[in-house]
Write a protein that holds these residues in place. Structure first.
Motif, PDB file in Angstrom:
ATOM      1  N   ASP A 199       0.759  -1.304  -0.026  1.00 45.06           N
ATOM      2  CA  ASP A 199       0.164   0.091   0.161  1.00 45.06           C
ATOM      3  C   ASP A 199       0.829   1.535  -0.017  1.00 45.06           C
ATOM      4  OD1 ASP A 199      -2.422   1.475  -0.208  1.00 45.06           O
ATOM      5  OD2 ASP A 199      -2.535   1.297   1.956  1.00 45.06           O
ATOM      6  N   ALA A 200       1.704   0.962   0.675  1.00 44.50           N
ATOM      7  CA  ALA A 200       3.002   3.160   0.774  1.00 44.50           C
ATOM      8  C   ALA A 200       3.192   2.821  -1.118  1.00 44.50           C
ATOM      9  CB  ALA A 200       4.035   1.883   1.972  1.00 44.50           C
ATOM     10  N   HIS A 201       3.605   1.487  -1.336  1.00 44.47           N
ATOM     11  CA  HIS A 201       4.408   2.099  -2.602  1.00 44.47           C
ATOM     12  C   HIS A 201       2.769   1.826  -4.133  1.00 44.47           C
ATOM     13  CE1 HIS A 201       7.967   1.640  -1.343  1.00 44.47           C
ATOM     14  NE2 HIS A 201       7.688   0.458  -1.187  1.00 44.47           N
ATOM     15  N   GLY A 202       1.520   1.691  -3.076  1.00 41.00           N
ATOM     16  CA  GLY A 202       0.812   2.198  -4.280  1.00 41.00           C
ATOM     17  C   GLY A 202      -0.153   0.942  -5.544  1.00 41.00           C
ATOM     18  N   VAL A 203       0.904  -0.298  -4.829  1.00 36.90           N
ATOM     19  CA  VAL A 203       0.637  -1.490  -5.683  1.00 36.90           C
ATOM     20  C   VAL A 203      -0.598  -2.145  -5.095  1.00 36.90           C
ATOM     21  CG1 VAL A 203       1.999  -4.401  -6.056  1.00 36.90           C
ATOM     22  CG2 VAL A 203       3.310  -2.129  -5.946  1.00 36.90           C
ATOM     23  N   PRO A 204      -1.663  -2.604  -6.173  1.00 40.38           N
ATOM     24  CA  PRO A 204      -2.263  -4.121  -6.064  1.00 40.38           C
ATOM     25  C   PRO A 204      -2.172  -4.834  -5.210  1.00 40.38           C
ATOM     26  CG  PRO A 204      -2.916  -2.966  -7.674  1.00 40.38           C
ATOM     27  CD  PRO A 204      -1.240  -2.484  -7.231  1.00 40.38           C
ATOM     28  N   GLY A 205      -3.256  -6.211  -4.494  1.00 39.47           N
ATOM     29  CA  GLY A 205      -3.190  -7.307  -4.652  1.00 39.47           C
ATOM     30  C   GLY A 205      -4.326  -7.731  -4.419  1.00 39.47           C
ATOM     31  N   ILE A 206      -4.513  -9.248  -3.637  1.00 36.74           N
ATOM     32  CA  ILE A 206      -5.789 -10.082  -3.891  1.00 36.74           C
ATOM     33  C   ILE A 206      -5.158 -11.180  -3.364  1.00 36.74           C
ATOM     34  CG2 ILE A 206      -6.175 -10.849  -5.958  1.00 36.74           C
ATOM     35  CD1 ILE A 206      -9.115 -10.839  -5.849  1.00 36.74           C
ATOM     36  N   SER A 207      -6.170 -10.980  -1.830  1.00 38.32           N
ATOM     37  CA  SER A 207      -6.000 -12.869  -1.061  1.00 38.32           C
ATOM     38  C   SER A 207      -6.895 -12.780  -0.674  1.00 38.32           C
ATOM     39  CB  SER A 207      -5.255 -11.918   0.306  1.00 38.32           C
ATOM     40  OG  SER A 207      -5.213 -12.889   1.311  1.00 38.32           O
ATOM     41  N   GLY A 208      -6.771 -14.769  -0.666  1.00 38.78           N
ATOM     42  CA  GLY A 208      -7.982 -15.316  -0.493  1.00 38.78           C
ATOM     43  C   GLY A 208      -8.223 -15.984  -1.882  1.00 38.78           C
ATOM     44  N   VAL A 209      -7.820 -16.345  -3.281  1.00 41.86           N
ATOM     45  CA  VAL A 209      -7.783 -16.674  -4.142  1.00 41.86           C
ATOM     46  C   VAL A 209      -7.198 -17.974  -3.919  1.00 41.86           C
ATOM     47  CG1 VAL A 209      -7.179 -16.225  -6.913  1.00 41.86           C
ATOM     48  CG2 VAL A 209      -7.469 -14.519  -5.229  1.00 41.86           C
ATOM     49  N   ASP A 210      -7.921 -19.050  -4.552  1.00 40.55           N
ATOM     50  CA  ASP A 210      -7.827 -20.522  -5.209  1.00 40.55           C
ATOM     51  C   ASP A 210      -6.604 -20.332  -6.015  1.00 40.55           C
ATOM     52  OD1 ASP A 210      -7.463 -23.115  -5.708  1.00 40.55           O
ATOM     53  OD2 ASP A 210      -9.576 -23.132  -6.147  1.00 40.55           O
ATOM     54  N   THR A 211      -5.095 -20.067  -5.759  1.00 41.91           N
ATOM     55  CA  THR A 211      -4.068 -20.131  -6.341  1.00 41.91           C
ATOM     56  C   THR A 211      -3.705 -20.869  -7.773  1.00 41.91           C
ATOM     57  OG1 THR A 211      -2.755 -20.309  -4.390  1.00 41.91           O
ATOM     58  CG2 THR A 211      -3.231 -18.297  -5.330  1.00 41.91           C
ATOM     59  N   ARG A 212      -3.855 -22.241  -6.945  1.00 36.43           N
ATOM     60  CA  ARG A 212      -4.148 -23.765  -7.496  1.00 36.43           C
ATOM     61  C   ARG A 212      -4.954 -23.640  -8.754  1.00 36.43           C
ATOM     62  NH1 ARG A 212      -5.959 -28.034  -2.681  1.00 36.43           N
ATOM     63  NH2 ARG A 212      -7.385 -26.193  -2.909  1.00 36.43           N
ATOM     64  N   ALA A 213      -6.127 -23.009  -8.676  1.00 39.98           N
ATOM     65  CA  ALA A 213      -6.753 -23.096 -10.020  1.00 39.98           C
ATOM     66  C   ALA A 213      -6.313 -22.011 -11.533  1.00 39.98           C
ATOM     67  CB  ALA A 213      -7.959 -22.788  -9.273  1.00 39.98           C
ATOM     68  N   VAL A 214      -6.324 -20.844 -10.800  1.00 34.54           N
ATOM     69  CA  VAL A 214      -4.719 -19.786 -11.958  1.00 34.54           C
ATOM     70  C   VAL A 214      -4.086 -20.149 -11.896  1.00 34.54           C
ATOM     71  CG1 VAL A 214      -3.922 -17.372 -11.382  1.00 34.54           C
ATOM     72  CG2 VAL A 214      -6.095 -17.857 -10.085  1.00 34.54           C
ATOM     73  N   VAL A 215      -2.852 -21.359 -11.533  1.00 36.02           N
ATOM     74  CA  VAL A 215      -1.679 -21.392 -12.278  1.00 36.02           C
ATOM     75  C   VAL A 215      -2.455 -22.968 -12.569  1.00 36.02           C
ATOM     76  CG1 VAL A 215       0.332 -22.812 -11.806  1.00 36.02           C
ATOM     77  CG2 VAL A 215      -0.480 -21.345  -9.798  1.00 36.02           C
ATOM     78  N   LYS A 216      -3.407 -23.732 -12.458  1.00 40.41           N
ATOM     79  CA  LYS A 216      -3.482 -24.716 -13.524  1.00 40.41           C
ATOM     80  C   LYS A 216      -4.220 -23.534 -15.297  1.00 40.41           C
ATOM     81  CE  LYS A 216      -5.010 -28.391 -10.577  1.00 40.41           C
ATOM     82  NZ  LYS A 216      -6.087 -28.922 -10.413  1.00 40.41           N
ATOM     83  N   LYS A 217      -5.113 -22.786 -14.848  1.00 38.59           N
ATOM     84  CA  LYS A 217      -5.516 -21.803 -16.318  1.00 38.59           C
ATOM     85  C   LYS A 217      -4.221 -21.580 -16.762  1.00 38.59           C
ATOM     86  CE  LYS A 217      -8.625 -18.465 -17.273  1.00 38.59           C
ATOM     87  NZ  LYS A 217      -9.763 -19.133 -18.352  1.00 38.59           N
ATOM     88  N   VAL A 218      -3.221 -20.872 -15.451  1.00 44.99           N
ATOM     89  CA  VAL A 218      -2.270 -20.243 -16.684  1.00 44.99           C
ATOM     90  C   VAL A 218      -1.346 -21.567 -17.574  1.00 44.99           C
ATOM     91  CG1 VAL A 218      -0.054 -19.291 -16.433  1.00 44.99           C
ATOM     92  CG2 VAL A 218      -1.999 -18.056 -14.904  1.00 44.99           C
ATOM     93  N   ARG A 219      -1.404 -22.439 -17.188  1.00 46.70           N
ATOM     94  CA  ARG A 219      -0.331 -23.449 -17.382  1.00 46.70           C
ATOM     95  C   ARG A 219      -1.161 -23.709 -18.694  1.00 46.70           C
ATOM     96  NH1 ARG A 219       3.767 -26.592 -15.347  1.00 46.70           N
ATOM     97  NH2 ARG A 219       3.037 -28.514 -16.006  1.00 46.70           N
ATOM     98  N   GLU A 220      -2.772 -23.952 -18.824  1.00 47.50           N
ATOM     99  CA  GLU A 220      -3.684 -24.227 -19.891  1.00 47.50           C
ATOM    100  C   GLU A 220      -3.194 -24.069 -21.120  1.00 47.50           C
ATOM    101  OE1 GLU A 220      -7.176 -26.316 -18.105  1.00 47.50           O
ATOM    102  OE2 GLU A 220      -6.075 -27.416 -17.283  1.00 47.50           O
ATOM    103  N   ASN A 221      -3.474 -22.566 -20.749  1.00 50.32           N
ATOM    104  CA  ASN A 221      -3.896 -21.375 -21.779  1.00 50.32           C
ATOM    105  C   ASN A 221      -2.571 -20.846 -21.919  1.00 50.32           C
ATOM    106  OD1 ASN A 221      -7.322 -21.873 -22.083  1.00 50.32           O
ATOM    107  ND2 ASN A 221      -6.935 -21.784 -20.019  1.00 50.32           N
ATOM    108  N   GLY A 222      -1.415 -20.978 -21.281  1.00 49.82           N
ATOM    109  CA  GLY A 222      -0.159 -20.450 -22.243  1.00 49.82           C
ATOM    110  C   GLY A 222      -0.115 -18.767 -21.961  1.00 49.82           C
ATOM    111  N   GLY A 223       0.361 -17.856 -22.307  1.00 49.82           N
ATOM    112  CA  GLY A 223       0.525 -16.251 -21.852  1.00 49.82           C
ATOM    113  C   GLY A 223      -0.977 -15.417 -21.724  1.00 49.82           C
TER     114      GLY A 223
END
Length: 356
Positions: A96-120
């Motif tokens: 927050d001190a640097h103005g950077v956003p973030g999101i917590s509580g996400v199913d990161t395993r599902a996010v990683v699977k999506k990135v792996r399956e779809n590429g960039g």
């Protein structure tokens, strides 16, 4: 307060805000390191990217003075499963001190699977699960390197008057890369990526280091021709983006990896010795294996998992480069000896110049 990671195809992953609540688009990538979140977020190579951390708990040791790789976070934002906020120097407060956003509580395993399956794949951190993105980041834009390179030369002196002078072409260099050279007694001059090669030559470098940095290496194609006369004569080392640029400058080609290599546990094999190093990596592009002319290049390192090119040494010019990070912050120190190899190449070059 609700937040969402929304992919460009419309799929949304809910969570809660950490850092500064603001909408930001970027390329969604993931890193597999268990520690080193401070070094990752301040690594200029992550500019324009939304970084997903695969380790389930991030922020548990706060932020530590002296561990950042630059003066501020450069990633577009971060995505975590759980963010530990109970320390005085909490990650969320620091973001927050640097103005950077973030999101917590996400199913990161599902996010990683999506990135792996779809590429960039691109996404946006937003308060609305149906945001309208007016413009997506372009990896071929020079804005990424422009935003992280020094604007004028910066010198790191040495007490030794005979210290090797390394001119570092800065495409977004990590602070630990410079420290790896200065602790070996080098004098280092960082110069902007656009510096005229004639000005570089007037600095009388003993060696050239082409640094890491963000974006597609082909964004820098207009600069390659000017560097070739220097790297044919002056011992040169490339790291990460610098590795790709040296390969492009001397006739090879680059391509995008399906989902990149990011983390501190990537195995790399050195064919000449059979040794396997565990390395720190952060890249979405690689040198295309079929483009490497082995009459000009020796492939010095290969990725154990996918066989991609991880290191090159030119057979005719004093040039070598690696895709991984020998300075390894965060990560293991297996490959740090490559800086010693670089200095040995410089020393031998000086002996040849003196004795003919």
């Amino acid at each position: 307060m609700e937040a969402y990671l929304v992919f460009e195809d419309g799929e949304a992953f809910p969570g809660v805000w950490i850092g500064t609540p603001r909408e930001v688009p970027g390329e969604v990538v993931f890193t597999t390191g268990m520690t080193g979140y401070q070094e990752v977020t301040t690594d200029p190579s992550y500019a324009g990217q939304i970084v997903t951390f695969t380790y389930p708990l991030i922020g548990n040791y706060g932020t530590v003075r002296g561990e950042s790789e630059s003066d501020r976070p450069h990633c577009a934002g971060i995505v975590v499963s759980e963010c530990w906020q109970e320390t005085g120097s909490g990650l969320g407060k620091w973001l927050d001190a640097h103005g950077v956003p973030g999101i917590s509580g996400v199913d990161t395993r599902a996010v990683v699977k999506k990135v792996r399956e779809n590429g960039g794949i691109r996404g946006v951190i937003a308060s609305d699960p149906h945001p309208r993105v007016k413009e997506w980041p372009d990896p071929l834009s020079l804005q990424w390197v422009e935003g992280v390179s020094v604007k004028e030369p910066v010198s790191e002196p040495s007490e030794d008057s005979d210290a090797p002078h390394i001119v570092l072409l800065d495409f977004g260099v990590k602070a630990s890369m410079v420290r790896s050279l200065t602790k070996r007694g080098c004098r280092v001059t960082k110069v902007p990526y656009f510096t005229d090669p004639k000005k570089v030559e007037r600095l009388a470098p003993d060696g050239l280091l082409f640094s890491n940095g963000p974006g597609d290496p082909k964004a820098l194609l207009p600069f390659l021709e000017g560097w070739v006369p220097l790297i044919r004569r002056i011992p040169s080392m490339g790291i990460c983006l610098g590795h790709q640029l040296l390969a492009l400058a001397l006739g090879a080609d680059t391509e995008r990896l399906p989902f990149g290599h990011r983390g501190s546990n990537h195995p790399v094999r050195e064919p000449s010795t059979g040794k396997v190093w565990i390395t720190s990596q952060n890249h979405g592009y690689t040198v295309r294996t079929s483009s490497v002319d082995t009459s000009d290049w020796e492939i010095t390192h290969l990725h154990v998992n996918d066989g991609s090119v991880e290191g090159l040494a030119h057979r005719h010019f004093p040039v070598f480069s690696v895709q991984f990070h020998p300075e390894a912050h965060p990560g293991p120190a297996d490959a740090e000896t490559l800086f010693d190899r670089f200095l040995e190449k410089i020393r031998k070059g000086k002996e040849v110049a003196v004795h003919g």
